[in-house]
Structure formats: C-alpha cells, structure tokens
Design an enzyme around this catalytic site. Structure first.
Site, PDB file in Angstrom:
ATOM      1  N   ARG A  35     -51.107  -4.675  27.113  1.00  0.00           N
ATOM      2  CA  ARG A  35     -52.226  -3.782  26.821  1.00  0.00           C
ATOM      3  C   ARG A  35     -53.582  -4.450  27.063  1.00  0.00           C
ATOM      4  O   ARG A  35     -54.483  -3.875  27.662  1.00  0.00           O
ATOM      5  CB  ARG A  35     -52.144  -3.448  25.344  1.00  0.00           C
ATOM      6  N   GLU A  53     -69.141   1.589  21.743  1.00  0.00           N
ATOM      7  CA  GLU A  53     -67.908   1.196  21.057  1.00  0.00           C
ATOM      8  C   GLU A  53     -68.226   0.755  19.628  1.00  0.00           C
ATOM      9  O   GLU A  53     -69.168   0.006  19.396  1.00  0.00           O
ATOM     10  CB  GLU A  53     -67.223   0.063  21.854  1.00  0.00           C
ATOM     11  N   TYR A  97     -38.744  -4.428  25.905  1.00  0.00           N
ATOM     12  CA  TYR A  97     -38.970  -4.599  27.351  1.00  0.00           C
ATOM     13  C   TYR A  97     -39.854  -5.817  27.572  1.00  0.00           C
ATOM     14  O   TYR A  97     -40.596  -6.234  26.671  1.00  0.00           O
ATOM     15  CB  TYR A  97     -39.573  -3.340  27.973  1.00  0.00           C
ATOM     16  N   ASP A 107     -56.668  10.232  23.346  1.00  0.00           N
ATOM     17  CA  ASP A 107     -56.128  10.493  22.005  1.00  0.00           C
ATOM     18  C   ASP A 107     -57.055  11.348  21.150  1.00  0.00           C
ATOM     19  O   ASP A 107     -56.608  11.998  20.208  1.00  0.00           O
ATOM     20  CB  ASP A 107     -55.879   9.165  21.274  1.00  0.00           C
TER      21      ASP A 107
HETATM   22  C1  LIG Z   1     -46.870   1.911  19.146  1.00  0.00           C
HETATM   23  C2  LIG Z   1     -47.503   2.600  20.328  1.00  0.00           C
HETATM   24  C3  LIG Z   1     -46.960   2.435  21.594  1.00  0.00           C
HETATM   25  C4  LIG Z   1     -47.514   3.112  22.693  1.00  0.00           C
HETATM   26  N1  LIG Z   1     -46.945   2.987  23.916  1.00  0.00           N
HETATM   27  C5  LIG Z   1     -47.459   3.653  24.971  1.00  0.00           C
HETATM   28  C6  LIG Z   1     -46.868   3.541  26.256  1.00  0.00           C
HETATM   29  O1  LIG Z   1     -45.880   2.829  26.441  1.00  0.00           O
HETATM   30  N2  LIG Z   1     -47.439   4.242  27.307  1.00  0.00           N
HETATM   31  C7  LIG Z   1     -48.535   5.036  27.140  1.00  0.00           C
HETATM   32  O2  LIG Z   1     -49.012   5.641  28.108  1.00  0.00           O
HETATM   33  N3  LIG Z   1     -49.116   5.165  25.906  1.00  0.00           N
HETATM   34  C8  LIG Z   1     -48.604   4.499  24.838  1.00  0.00           C
HETATM   35  N4  LIG Z   1     -49.194   4.616  23.612  1.00  0.00           N
HETATM   36  C9  LIG Z   1     -50.364   5.491  23.445  1.00  0.00           C
HETATM   37  C10 LIG Z   1     -51.660   4.817  23.856  1.00  0.00           C
HETATM   38  O3  LIG Z   1     -51.799   3.575  23.220  1.00  0.00           O
HETATM   39  C11 LIG Z   1     -52.849   5.701  23.497  1.00  0.00           C
HETATM   40  O4  LIG Z   1     -52.573   7.024  23.857  1.00  0.00           O
HETATM   41  C12 LIG Z   1     -54.102   5.242  24.243  1.00  0.00           C
HETATM   42  O5  LIG Z   1     -54.417   3.922  23.880  1.00  0.00           O
HETATM   43  C13 LIG Z   1     -55.268   6.173  23.919  1.00  0.00           C
HETATM   44  O6  LIG Z   1     -56.437   5.652  24.469  1.00  0.00           O
HETATM   45  P1  LIG Z   1     -57.859   6.224  24.011  1.00  0.00           P
HETATM   46  O7  LIG Z   1     -58.850   5.434  24.790  1.00  0.00           O
HETATM   47  O8  LIG Z   1     -57.852   7.693  24.103  1.00  0.00           O
HETATM   48  O9  LIG Z   1     -57.955   5.895  22.461  1.00  0.00           O
HETATM   49  P2  LIG Z   1     -58.021   4.493  21.704  1.00  0.00           P
HETATM   50  O10 LIG Z   1     -57.189   3.477  22.398  1.00  0.00           O
HETATM   51  O11 LIG Z   1     -57.703   4.772  20.281  1.00  0.00           O
HETATM   52  O12 LIG Z   1     -59.533   4.014  21.843  1.00  0.00           O
HETATM   53  C14 LIG Z   1     -60.543   4.590  21.068  1.00  0.00           C
HETATM   54  C15 LIG Z   1     -61.723   3.623  21.039  1.00  0.00           C
HETATM   55  O13 LIG Z   1     -62.797   4.256  20.371  1.00  0.00           O
HETATM   56  C16 LIG Z   1     -63.341   3.374  19.400  1.00  0.00           C
HETATM   57  N5  LIG Z   1     -63.887   4.220  18.326  1.00  0.00           N
HETATM   58  C17 LIG Z   1     -63.203   4.884  17.369  1.00  0.00           C
HETATM   59  N6  LIG Z   1     -64.030   5.598  16.606  1.00  0.00           N
HETATM   60  C18 LIG Z   1     -65.282   5.376  17.084  1.00  0.00           C
HETATM   61  C19 LIG Z   1     -66.578   5.856  16.709  1.00  0.00           C
HETATM   62  N7  LIG Z   1     -66.740   6.700  15.689  1.00  0.00           N
HETATM   63  N8  LIG Z   1     -67.642   5.434  17.430  1.00  0.00           N
HETATM   64  C20 LIG Z   1     -67.495   4.567  18.483  1.00  0.00           C
HETATM   65  N9  LIG Z   1     -66.287   4.094  18.865  1.00  0.00           N
HETATM   66  C21 LIG Z   1     -65.193   4.508  18.187  1.00  0.00           C
HETATM   67  C22 LIG Z   1     -62.181   2.515  18.963  1.00  0.00           C
HETATM   68  O14 LIG Z   1     -62.615   1.287  18.390  1.00  0.00           O
HETATM   69  C23 LIG Z   1     -61.438   2.329  20.286  1.00  0.00           C
HETATM   70  O15 LIG Z   1     -61.928   1.243  21.018  1.00  0.00           O
HETATM   71  C24 LIG Z   1     -48.654   3.943  22.493  1.00  0.00           C
HETATM   72  C25 LIG Z   1     -49.221   4.085  21.226  1.00  0.00           C
HETATM   73  C26 LIG Z   1     -48.656   3.422  20.149  1.00  0.00           C
HETATM   74  C27 LIG Z   1     -49.271   3.607  18.783  1.00  0.00           C
END
Ligand SMILES: Cc1cc2nc3c(=O)[nH]c(=O)nc-3n(C[C@H](O)[C@H](O)[C@H](O)COP(=O)(O)OP(=O)(O)OC[C@H]3O[C@@H](n4cnc5c(N)ncnc54)[C@H](O)[C@@H]3O)c2cc1C
Length: 397
Positions: free
Chosen positions: A105, A31, A215, A292
């Site tokens: 979250r 991370e 909510y 994402d």
């Molecule tokens: C306003 C908002 C509301 C949302 N509401 C919902 C909802 O109600 N329901 C739902 O299902 N989804 C929701 N989402 C979407 C959801 O938050 C994301 O899709 C989800 O958090 C993606 O998770 P992830 O682990 O793929 O990415 P992220 O949560 O972005 O995690 C990526 C991680 O990688 C780390 N990182 C980044 N770059 C590097 C690197 N180069 N090297 C090492 N580490 C790195 C970051 O620090 C982070 O910890 C919402 C999003 C937003 C913006």
C-alpha cells in the site's frame, strides 16, 4: 483553467489530483494528517485498477513494484482441501488486458504522491481537517477546523469512509458496523517454510464464521496475512494491537496449514470493518465525493482502491475543458458510476455468505465451486475486473 480543492490525500484523492491536473486545472490537495502517508500492508489490484493506473501514467511503475499473481486459490480452511483456483495467467491477462497484481500500500501511495509532488499544477497541504463547505453559484469554500477557509471552483471530497464532506452532502450518519473483525500482520518471507510460500497466489482459507487470506507483497519479500471473523463486534475500531495468542484462539477452528501460517504473524493489529449502503447520488452542485467517501465497501471484493482509481480517472475525463459545468459534470459522474459501485458494495457484503458457512452448507459450496471451469470463473468476475465500457466522454462544454 479551474481551481479545484481535493479533500483527502489517500489513494483516491491523489489519483484524482493527477487526473484532473492533466486536464489543465490547478488542484490543491488538503490532508488531515501531518504528512501524506498510507498505513496498512498489502493491496490487491485487479486489471481494472491497473488500467486506471496506466491512464495516470503509472502502469509501468506499478508493475515494477508489484507481484503479479498466477491464481486466486480457494481452500476449505477446516479440512485443508483445495476447492478451486481461478487461474490469472495468459488467458485471464489476455481477456482483461492486464494482470492481477498485489502491491504494498505504501509503495502505491508513494508513486501517486511523488507524481503529484512533481507537478506544478498540484499543491499539497497537510494538517488541514475539513469540517464542511459553503457553496455559492460560482464557487465553493471549504472550512477547516482551525478556521481557515479555502475557496475554489469545485471541491472533491476524497476523505474516506468517515468523510466530513459526505456528512454534509449525504447526511447518512455513521458507517454501518459489519460485526466482523479483521486481524492483519506481515511476515518476512524467509521466515515462511518453503512448502507454505505459494509466492504467486492469493490464498483463501474459508472456515465457519471466519476466513483467512494471505499473499506475497513487496516483490515477494513479505507475506501479508489477513484473518476475518464474524464476532458480532458492536462498534468500530481501527488498528488496535492484538496478541498472537488471541489471534490463534479466534481462528482455532482452522486446520493445520492455516494455523502454521497464523503462528508466524507478529505485531497483529485488528479492525472492525464498516461500510455503508449505496446511495444514488453523491454530488451537490460544485461538490462531489470520490472513493470510499462516495461508495465505501467491505474489502472482500478487493475493489475499494480500484474503484477509487477508476473514479479519479473518469472524473478527470469529465473535466476535459477549461471551464467545466461542474454541477452537470458531477451529476453525470454519479449517474455513470453508481450502478457499478453499488453492485460491488453489495457483492462485497454478500461474499461473506459464500466464505463463512459450516457443515453441509460448506460442503455444498465446495462442490459447486469445484465444478466451475476457469472460463466460468473468469465470466463470474468479468464485469468487475474489466475496465468499465463507458470511460470516454464527449468533448468538453
Ligand atoms: C483490510 C482492508 C483491505 C483492503 N484491501 C483492498 C484490496 O485488496 N484492493 C482494493 O482495491 N481495495 C482494498 N481495500 C479498500 C481500500 O483500502 C480503500 O477503498 C481505499 O484506500 C480508499 O481510498 P480513498 O482515498 O477513497 O480513502 P482513504 O484511503 O480513506 O483516504 C482518505 C484520506 O483523507 C484523509 N481525511 C479524512 N478525513 C479528512 C478531513 N476531514 N479533512 C482532510 N483530510 C481527511 C485521511 O487522512 C486519508 O488520507 C481494503 C480495505 C481494507 C480496510
């Protein structure tokens, strides 16, 4: 047993570490931040996301910290008219086999993190920023920005929308700026007048060029506020403080009830939303993207985290043997996931067209929505809120 490196310790990366370690593989999560944490407030988890959490052994724990919703309520934000509600009670829960929940979250992230920390198959490493990878026939090495190199049998890029792993793997540049700014705040529930509490509903107020959603979270002790506006913001930013006066000015078009709720918000922060176009594949030999990093979407379908959780569980299922054929399994993963995730990416973009019209177009929308029966509303989300049919994979090779 394989050694797998997961880049990114968000919801997707930690869920993947759990799911893959349970197939007998060793996982290191790297991370970028100096600690594993989630910022932001509430998150909606539809039944497909709850199903994935159950597969990770966290179903009960999530239900204990979640607020289970009884309805998705759609209001005309200007007139205050109640347009339609999708019930989320018995029939919905029976049909989709799980409830629709909202969670804090940070609580969801902590559940995943604690489970990872308790596993002797998972190592957690902070302050490591991946900048790229180097593949060979039998292994792959991740380069960190401080010169450290970490080698494993496979790498999973779960590093979010600005993924460094994606930059090398897909190479599709910066995310698309949506031109929409979202303002978010949370309010202690005791500050919310009792007639405005709606403790078991996700409520939308749809206005011209904007909408406002609220909510309850944290077992109902806070109200989560999120208000979005089409302001043609030209560039992305994240977490910028905004004054209450500014937020109220932006949403002045909304009616009295919405205004009263917006008035309650303190410490507003704002983000310009970004996403990407779907791509057909996000694997490259022994490297694959997840969450994402793979299929970033606007949050308007409330599915980004749910899809990251589904990815994590399915990827674990695919690595169900001691020495997986990583390139083949990762390609299978993309083939299986691309249609569903692309459809949600598209839906999330298009939903703004349903929520943001004005005048006659808003009236026509209200009339169309209010004619839908609960079953028709459930049919509309069935493909998305049901766990995907193709979870199960053949025995490992
Ligand atoms: C306003 C908002 C509301 C949302 N509401 C919902 C909802 O109600 N329901 C739902 O299902 N989804 C929701 N989402 C979407 C959801 O938050 C994301 O899709 C989800 O958090 C993606 O998770 P992830 O682990 O793929 O990415 P992220 O949560 O972005 O995690 C990526 C991680 O990688 C780390 N990182 C980044 N770059 C590097 C690197 N180069 N090297 C090492 N580490 C790195 C970051 O620090 C982070 O910890 C919402 C999003 C937003 C913006």
């Amino acid at each position: 047993m394989a050694e797998i490196v997961v880049i990114g310790g968000g919801i997707g990366g930690l869920a993947a570490a759990l799911s893959i370690s349970r197939q007998g593989h060793r996982v290191m999560v790297v991370e970028r931040a100096d600690r594993f944490a989630e910022i932001g407030a509430g998150i909606q988890i539809a039944p497909n996301g709850i199903y994935a959490l159950e597969r990770l052994g966290l179903g009960e724990a999530v239900r204990a910290s979640a607020v289970l919703m009884d309805e998705l309520r759609f209001m005309d934000g200007v007139t205050g008219e109640h347009v339609v509600s999708m019930p989320l009670t018995e029939e919905y829960r029976r049909r989709f086999r799980n409830p629709y929940a909202v969670v804090h979250r940070a609580e969801l992230h902590s559940l995943l993190l604690n489970e990872c920390a308790a596993s002797d198959m998972i190592r957690l490493r902070v302050s490591g920023t991946a900048v790229g990878y180097d593949s060979s026939r039998d292994s792959v090495t991740v380069m960190l920005d401080n010169g450290v190199r970490i080698t494993g049998d496979a790498v999973i890029g779960a590093d979010g929308i600005n993924s460094a792993i994606r930059r090398q793997l897909v190479g599709d540049g910066e995310p698309r700026v949506s031109g929409i700014t979202i303002y978010r705040a949370i309010v202690r529930m005791e500050r919310v007048p009792s007639e405005l509490r709606s403790t078991k509903a996700v409520t939308w107020w749809a206005g011209p060029g904007c909408h406002f959603v609220h909510y309850p979270i944290a077992r109902g002790s806070y109200l989560n506020l999120a208000a979005s506006i089409d302001d043609r913001a030209p560039e992305a930013f994240a977490g910028v403080p905004a004054s209450r006066e500014h937020v109220l000015r932006q949403f002045a078009v909304l009616g009295e009830t919405a205004q009263r709720l917006l008035q309650l918000g303190e410490d507003w922060r704002s983000w310009v939303l970004v996403d990407r176009d779907p791509v057909d594949s996000w694997s490259d030999g022994r490297v694959v993207l997840l969450g994402d990093a793979a299929h970033p979407m606007l949050h308007y379908a409330a599915q980004g985290a749910c899809q990251a959780l589904e990815d994590a569980v399915f990827l674990g299922d695919l690595l169900n043997c001691p020495s997986p054929d990583f390139p083949g399994r990762f390609e299978q993963f993309c083939q299986n996931r691309r249609k569903r995730t692309a459809r949600i990416q598209t839906l999330a973009r298009e939903s703004v067209r349903l929520w943001h019209p004005s005048g006659d177009a808003a009236k026509a929308r209200n009339s169309a929505l209010s004619s839908l029966t609960p079953t028709e509303l459930h049919d509309y989300v069935a493909w998305m809120h049901s766990a995907p049919a193709s979870w199960h994979v053949p025995a490992g090779t």
